[in-house]
Design a protein around this motif. Structure first.
Motif, short mmCIF file in Angstrom:
data_model
loop_
_atom_site.label_atom_id
_atom_site.label_comp_id
_atom_site.label_asym_id
_atom_site.label_seq_id
_atom_site.Cartn_x
_atom_site.Cartn_y
_atom_site.Cartn_z
N UNK A 1 0.98 -1.24 -0.09
CA UNK A 1 -0.07 0.08 0.02
C UNK A 1 0.86 1.19 0.06
N UNK A 2 0.66 2.16 -1.02
CA UNK A 2 1.57 3.35 -1.15
C UNK A 2 0.87 4.59 -0.79
N UNK A 3 1.37 5.38 0.06
CA UNK A 3 0.38 6.59 0.60
C UNK A 3 1.44 7.68 0.41
N UNK A 4 0.50 8.70 -0.24
CA UNK A 4 1.20 9.94 -0.51
C UNK A 4 1.50 10.88 0.87
N UNK A 5 2.66 11.30 0.83
CA UNK A 5 3.00 12.16 2.09
C UNK A 5 3.34 13.68 1.61
N UNK A 6 3.80 13.74 0.51
CA UNK A 6 4.07 15.15 -0.27
C UNK A 6 3.52 14.81 -1.59
N UNK A 7 3.83 16.05 -2.52
CA UNK A 7 3.60 15.73 -3.78
C UNK A 7 4.32 14.67 -4.64
N UNK A 8 5.62 14.27 -4.24
CA UNK A 8 6.30 13.37 -4.78
C UNK A 8 6.91 12.46 -3.74
N UNK A 9 6.42 12.37 -2.56
CA UNK A 9 7.28 11.61 -1.51
C UNK A 9 6.06 10.82 -1.10
N UNK A 10 6.54 9.53 -0.85
CA UNK A 10 5.38 8.58 -0.53
C UNK A 10 6.13 7.50 0.64
N UNK A 11 5.36 6.87 1.23
CA UNK A 11 5.51 5.86 2.30
C UNK A 11 4.85 4.42 1.72
N UNK A 12 5.36 3.40 1.70
CA UNK A 12 4.95 2.01 1.12
C UNK A 12 4.78 1.23 2.41
N UNK A 13 3.70 0.61 2.67
CA UNK A 13 3.61 -0.36 3.67
C UNK A 13 3.60 -1.63 3.08
N UNK A 14 4.32 -2.62 3.50
CA UNK A 14 4.27 -3.99 2.76
C UNK A 14 4.03 -5.10 3.65
N UNK A 15 3.50 -6.02 3.09
CA UNK A 15 3.14 -7.17 4.06
C UNK A 15 4.41 -8.07 3.93
N UNK A 16 5.07 -8.36 5.00
CA UNK A 16 6.35 -8.88 5.06
C UNK A 16 6.20 -10.53 4.27
N UNK A 17 5.32 -11.05 4.23
CA UNK A 17 5.16 -12.37 3.49
C UNK A 17 5.08 -12.31 2.17
#
Length: 130
Positions: free
Chosen positions: A47-63
């Motif tokens: 799941x990729x979330x926008x933090x700034x116009x071009x900056x993102x944090x991605x949350x990944x299922x470790x499996x």
């Protein structure tokens, strides 16, 4: 032989920092409900979330991701905001683990505080000092 030509960074579309979780739904709830980020790209197990116009944090299922979640978290997510004290007042009400009061650092010219997300990644919220 000539040196390779590096592409210009202005052509970079996004910067994504990926974090790996044992409990992806809990991480999603935290970043959506507490931090207020909107899901930009849903890849199922990532799941990729926008933090700034071009900056993102991605949350990944470790499996499914390239790495596994680890109890040691040598990564910090830092967000520069306009009013660090307003954010601190809000986050204090949520009561996350690892919450520390805001401090000013004249050398770095910032005022900041930290807390942990549900699996222990540290988040720093900071504002620039005038």
């Amino acid at each position: 032989m000539s040196a390779p030509v590096r592409p210009v960074h202005a052509a970079t579309e996004k910067l994504i920092t990926f974090l790996y979780y044992r409990d992806l739904p809990a991480a999603m709830r935290f970043y959506e409900d507490v931090i207020g980020l909107a899901l930009e790209i849903d890849q199922g197990w990532s799941k990729i979330y926008r933090v700034t116009p071009n900056g993102y944090v991605g949350l990944v299922d470790e499996r499914r991701g390239s790495h596994r979640a680890n109890d040691i978290k040598p990564v910090q997510i830092c967000m520069r905001v306009a009013d660090v004290d307003a954010w601190y007042a809000y986050i204090r009400e949520i009561g996350p683990a690892g919450l520390r009061e805001p401090r000013s650092n004249a050398e770095l010219k910032i005022r900041a505080f930290v807390f942990n997300d549900p699996e222990g990644y540290q988040i720093e919220i900071q504002s620039a000092l005038d």
